[in-house]
Structures are given as structure tokens and as C-alpha cells.
Motif scaffolding. Structure first.
Motif, PDB file in Angstrom:
ATOM      1  N   LEU A 157      36.434  28.082  17.188  1.00 34.09           N
ATOM      2  CA  LEU A 157      37.330  29.113  16.663  1.00 34.09           C
ATOM      3  C   LEU A 157      38.741  28.970  17.232  1.00 34.09           C
ATOM      4  O   LEU A 157      39.456  29.967  17.358  1.00 34.09           O
ATOM      5  N   VAL A 174      41.601  25.819  11.273  1.00 36.16           N
ATOM      6  CA  VAL A 174      40.462  26.033  12.168  1.00 36.16           C
ATOM      7  C   VAL A 174      39.550  24.824  12.014  1.00 36.16           C
ATOM      8  O   VAL A 174      38.855  24.692  11.012  1.00 36.16           O
ATOM      9  N   PRO A 219      41.249  38.096  15.794  1.00 33.80           N
ATOM     10  CA  PRO A 219      40.409  37.604  14.697  1.00 33.80           C
ATOM     11  C   PRO A 219      41.090  37.644  13.334  1.00 33.80           C
ATOM     12  O   PRO A 219      40.774  36.852  12.450  1.00 33.80           O
ATOM     13  N   ILE A 222      42.611  34.365  12.662  1.00 28.53           N
ATOM     14  CA  ILE A 222      41.599  33.371  12.286  1.00 28.53           C
ATOM     15  C   ILE A 222      41.278  33.492  10.804  1.00 28.53           C
ATOM     16  O   ILE A 222      41.168  32.486  10.086  1.00 28.53           O
ATOM     17  N   THR A 313      34.173  32.166  20.823  1.00 27.10           N
ATOM     18  CA  THR A 313      33.539  31.019  20.186  1.00 27.10           C
ATOM     19  C   THR A 313      32.582  31.475  19.093  1.00 27.10           C
ATOM     20  O   THR A 313      32.325  32.672  18.905  1.00 27.10           O
ATOM     21  N   THR A 314      32.054  30.522  18.347  1.00 28.24           N
ATOM     22  CA  THR A 314      31.011  30.742  17.355  1.00 28.24           C
ATOM     23  C   THR A 314      30.339  29.398  17.108  1.00 28.24           C
ATOM     24  O   THR A 314      30.608  28.422  17.816  1.00 28.24           O
ATOM     25  N   GLU A 323      30.597  32.428  10.065  1.00 26.14           N
ATOM     26  CA  GLU A 323      31.398  31.817   9.016  1.00 26.14           C
ATOM     27  C   GLU A 323      30.972  32.309   7.639  1.00 26.14           C
ATOM     28  O   GLU A 323      31.799  32.438   6.727  1.00 26.14           O
TER      29      GLU A 323
END
Length: 502
Positions: A157, A174, A219, A222, A313-314, A323
Motif C-alpha cells: 500500500l 500503487v 487511505p 490511496i 499494509t495489506t 482490494e
């Protein structure tokens, strides 16, 4: 709410949507396993405060529900995402207003653009601590490894920021990054992405490409960086439009690039054109491990961060994942833009179970024969992100495309495969799709599940079964008399398609 990661974490905690975990956890496999169980259950965001081998806490699953994504975008309900899409559609293809009300609406959008312009921060929090030279060690960041077959630790991310060496136009994307050494990582991006284009231009001029990685950002930014809508706006302006106010930017310490001033961590480095290392394999959104691919190597020479930074993170994988939830929100934003591009489309939906882009269901207000096929072909070319959609199912406007029972009924009752299914062979395709016979080249299928009209059919179509309206109204009035008032009978939620949108 503060426009940064910490403000969003605070909001989630106030709403009871964050769980702090003080037990010692391992970033290698364990964090992802815990998070995956939360995602499957629609559970809260997680903040791991005691991570093995690291002094930074790890935040994950912050955007694990559509509801939380709406909060990140200063909204309360998914319906507001469509209003944002209408605003973006107006900017993408502005038309001269025919009425005073249209002129007022367009004026409001232009005012929103002015408010969305990024600002400058001269004392940015992301520069509170500076690490350079021999002190730089990327191993101190608690990078996770999600799956046992993954090649190493990854960043997922991070905003990857580059700049066109000719025009100076920045690109914010990203992309996945793999740790290669204490000071280097490979970046995995498709050749059509902005960062890859910038690297090719730098190579033509014999220059290194400057790269900044902003970790732990708002976020909302993002979401803006992940929105591949062809509007001539920078990602920073996009984020400002999403949030209603401009993003505060700061110059990097050693690069001629700008990053969000409230980033938790910023990595600064360069790519020497032609310098690559093997990247992968890693688990990807298709639900399989991807291949190994030579990818550009970023050599980092500086890291700046806030005091006591938080690492966000992811990880990818078969839905539900963060996602996929982001894709559901973007689906709402795309809808007005798609309607503007293809006027006959009344609504469209990308089911999460179809990886949020592999299958599309679109409804049309059918007026002439062959219109469903035309709509499917127009859909594939309407926006770049629909290039890799394998299946397009076209239904009538009275079908609720978010109700799987109605969609399957339309396919089963209105489709003759010999007439209503068409295939486009060997079209450019997703290199991660192993179902293709040739990697990067695959077929697409359109399914016309609309009611057929002459000359599509040579016989009359049967009348649809419907209740007598007078009897239905009478039963509504007398429902309590039947002794059934205590039963909570509900239709399928229009937001459900095999999953719950929490």
C-alpha cells in the motif's frame, strides 16, 4: 477528522471498528493469516502493537469493508460515491449548460476543483526523523510475507511517486515492491503504467529515475491513486476532489519529488535504467501464485519518518480482500462515468467473486435489435480498466443486477447460446490470467440476456408473470389479519451478490 492515517485510525476506534493486538506476532505469515480471517468475517481493522523484530506497529484491514472505505472518503453511505462519480463525469466530458441549474452545478464542480488544489507544507511531520547512509536498513520496517510460497517480504500500500523527466508531470501509483536487500527493492508495474513510462523516458535520456515511496498515508489518497479514470487531473488533485480539500505536500529531502506531508514513512531512491532483479512469485488477486519476472531495482539512500511511525499494509488474494472492497467502492464511482460514455447503459456491476473486474453485468434500456451486443462492445472500450474484463452479461433495465437470483434467471430464460453468446478471440489480456491459452492474449465473451425482439427472434415472447396489483394491495393490507405480522420476510438486499457489504 485529521487528513492522515492516524486520524482515520482514531475514527475507526471511536466507531468500534478497530481492534488493538498487544500479543507478539510475526510479520512472516502470521499477520496475514489473522487479517484474512477478519476479512472473511467482515471484522474490524487491526493494529498490531507488538511485531516481532520491529519497533513499528502494523495496521491492516483498515479498508476491509465498503462502509470503512466510505468513512475514509468523508462519506457515510455508498450512494454518495455515485454523486462523486457524477462530479468526475462532468469534469471528464464537460458540456455547455442548457439550463441555469446545469450552469450552477458545473460552477460548483469548478469551485470544488479550486478547493482540491494541493497545498505546501514546510515543516512536514514525515521529516521528523531522517535516516541515511549506513544507518538505512529496510529490514527495520515490519514488511509482511503473506503466503508460504511468496518469494519474500513486500510493500503493498505504498504510493510509488515518479516524475516525467520531460514535462515534470508526476505519477502516483500503487505497485507491489519486493525487498531485495537492506537498501533495495524491486517494483512490479505493468508496462502501460505511469511509472514504467517515466522509466522509459529516463532511459532514453540516459538518466536515473527518481522514486519516492510514501507509506502510511491517508487511505483517501490511496483510493485516488488506485482510480484509473482517464481524466486530465493529477492524483493529488483527484484526492482533493475525493476529500473536499487539498492534499498537503512536502518536498523530499534528497529528491525533486513531492509526497504527502503526513506520510508515516518516506523512502527515497533511484532506478538505473536496465538494472533489474527477479521479482516473485507472490500470491495475487486471481487466487494463485504469479510468475517470476525481471523488474526494475530501486536503490534507496534515505528514509524519513514521523516519530513513532505506523506501518500500513495489506495483501492480495482470492476475495474477499481489501482490494476487492476498494473495487466495490470504485464500481459506484465509475457508474455515472460509464453512463456518460455509453448512454444506453442504465447500471453496471462488477461482482467481487469475479475478482471485481473479470465479469461485468450491465443493464440497458433496450430499444432496438442488436443493442445488447453493441453495449457489450462499447463497455470493453469505455474505460482502460475494462480491457481485462472477460465476461459481459447484458440484461434488461428491470433486472436487479446486484441480485444473483434475477441475473441467473435472465440468463437461463432469455439466452439461446447459439444466438446470444459471442466471443472475441485473441485480444490483449491480463498476464496474471492463467486461464488464457497464451499469456497476455485471451478471448472475451458477451452474453445477451435481454428480452429478444424481431428480427432477433421469429416468435412472440411470453408475457412475464406478475401478481394482480389489486390482490397484492389487498394482501398487504390484511397481512396482520393472517397472523403473519411477526414474520420478517425480506427480499434479497440489492447490495448482496453472494457476500454482505458491511
Amino acid at each position: 477528522m485529521a487528513r492522515d492515517l492516524r486520524g482515520f485510525i482514531k475514527l475507526l476506534e471511536e466507531k468500534g471498528q478497530l481492534r488493538r493486538i498487544s500479543t507478539l506476532v510475526d510479520p512472516d505469515l502470521e499477520i496475514a493469516e489473522i487479517s484474512n480471517r477478519m476479512l472473511q468475517a467482515g471484522g474490524p481493522a487491526l493494529l498490531f502493537e507488538n511485531v516481532k523484530g520491529a519497533s513499528f506497529p502494523v495496521a491492516i484491514n483498515l479498508m476491509g469493508t465498503v462502509e470503512r472505505i466510505c468513512w475514509a472518503m468523508n462519506m457515510q453511505h455508498p450512494e454518495e460515491l455515485e454523486a462523486l462519480g457524477k462530479k468526475l463525469a462532468m469534469l471528464q466530458q464537460p458540456k455547455p449548460p442548457k439550463k441555469l441549474s446545469q450552469a450552477v452545478d458545473f460552477g460548483k464542480v469548478l469551485f470544488d476543483v479550486l478547493k482540491a488544489k494541493p497545498g505546501k507544507s514546510f515543516f512536514p511531520p514525515c521529516r521528523q526523523v531522517i535516516v541515511e547512509g549506513d544507518n538505512l536498513d529496510l529490514n527495520k520496517i515490519p514488511l509482511i510475507r503473506p503466503y508460504p510460497g511468496d518469494a519474500g517480504k513486500i510493500i503493498t500500500l505504498g504510493l510509488v511517486i515518479t516524475k516525467d523527466c520531460e514535462t515534470g508531470t508526476p505519477n502516483v501509483g500503487v505497485y507491489r515492491l519486493q525487498l531485495q536487500s537492506k537498501t533495495s527493492m524491486t517494483v512490479h508495474w505493468l508496462s502501460v503504467r505511469g511509472g514504467a513510462r517515466h522509466l522509459r523516458k529516463a532511459a532514453q535520456r540516459g538518466k536515473k529515475l527518481e522514486v519516492a515511496i510514501a507509506l502510511g498515508v491517508d487511505p483517501l489518497i490511496i483510493m485516488a491513486a488506485a482510480t484509473p479514470i482517464p481524466v486530465d487531473l493529477s492524483e493529488w488533485l483527484f484526492a482533493g476532489l475525493y476529500g473536499g480539500s487539498g492534499v498537503q505536500l512536502a518536498k523530499c529531502k534528497t529528491l525533486d519529488l513531492e509526497v504527502p506531508s503526513n506520510s508515516e514513512i518516506v523512502l527515497e531512491g533511484t532506478i538505473t535504467p536496465g538494472e533489474v532483479l527477479p521479482d516473485g512469485p507472490f500470491g495475487d488477486h486471481m487466487g494463485y501464485y504469479g510468475g517470476v519476472e525481471d523488474s526494475p531495482l530501486i536503490r534507496f539512500h534515505c528514509m524519513t519518518h514521523r516519530k513513532d511511525p505506523i506501518y500500513l499494509t495489506t495483501f492480495s488474494g482470492r476475495p474477499p480482500k481489501e482490494e476487492a472492497m476498494m473495487a466495490i467502492a470504485l464500481n459506484r464511482i465509475y457508474t455515472p462515468i460509464l453512463r456518460q460514455q455509453v448512454s444506453e447503459i442504465t447500471d453496471f456491476f462488477l461482482p467481487m467473486e469475479a475478482l471485481s473486474y473479470k465479469a461485468a453485468i450491465i443493464s440497458i434500456d433496450k430499444a432496438y435489435p442488436g443493442q445488447a451486443k453493441r453495449a457489450a462492445l462499447a463497455f470493453w472500450s469505455a474505460l482502460p480498466q475494462f480491457t481485462y474484463t472477460k465476461f459481459v452479461i447484458v440484461v434488461d433495465k428491470d433486472i436487479n443486477i446486484r441480485d444473483p437470483r434475477q441475473v441467473v434467471w435472465a440468463i437461463s430464460s432469455k439466452v439461446d447460446p447459439s444466438r446470444d453468446v459471442f466471443i472475441l478471440p485473441e485480444t490483449p489480456f491480463d498476464s496474471l490470467d492463467f486461464a488464457s491459452q497464451k499469456i497476455g492474449l485471451g478471448g472475451r465473451m458477451g452474453i445477451d440476456a435481454t428480452t429478444k425482439i424481431p428480427p432477433e427472434t421469429e416468435h412472440e415472447w411470453g408475457a412475464v408473470l406478475e401478481s394482480d396489483p389489486d390482490v397484492a394491495a389487498m394482501v398487504d393490507r390484511r397481512w396482520a389479519e393472517y397472523g403473519l405480522a411477526d414474520l420478517n420476510l425480506q427480499q434479497v438486499d440489492p447490495n448482496l451478490f453472494g457476500y454482505e457489504m458491511r
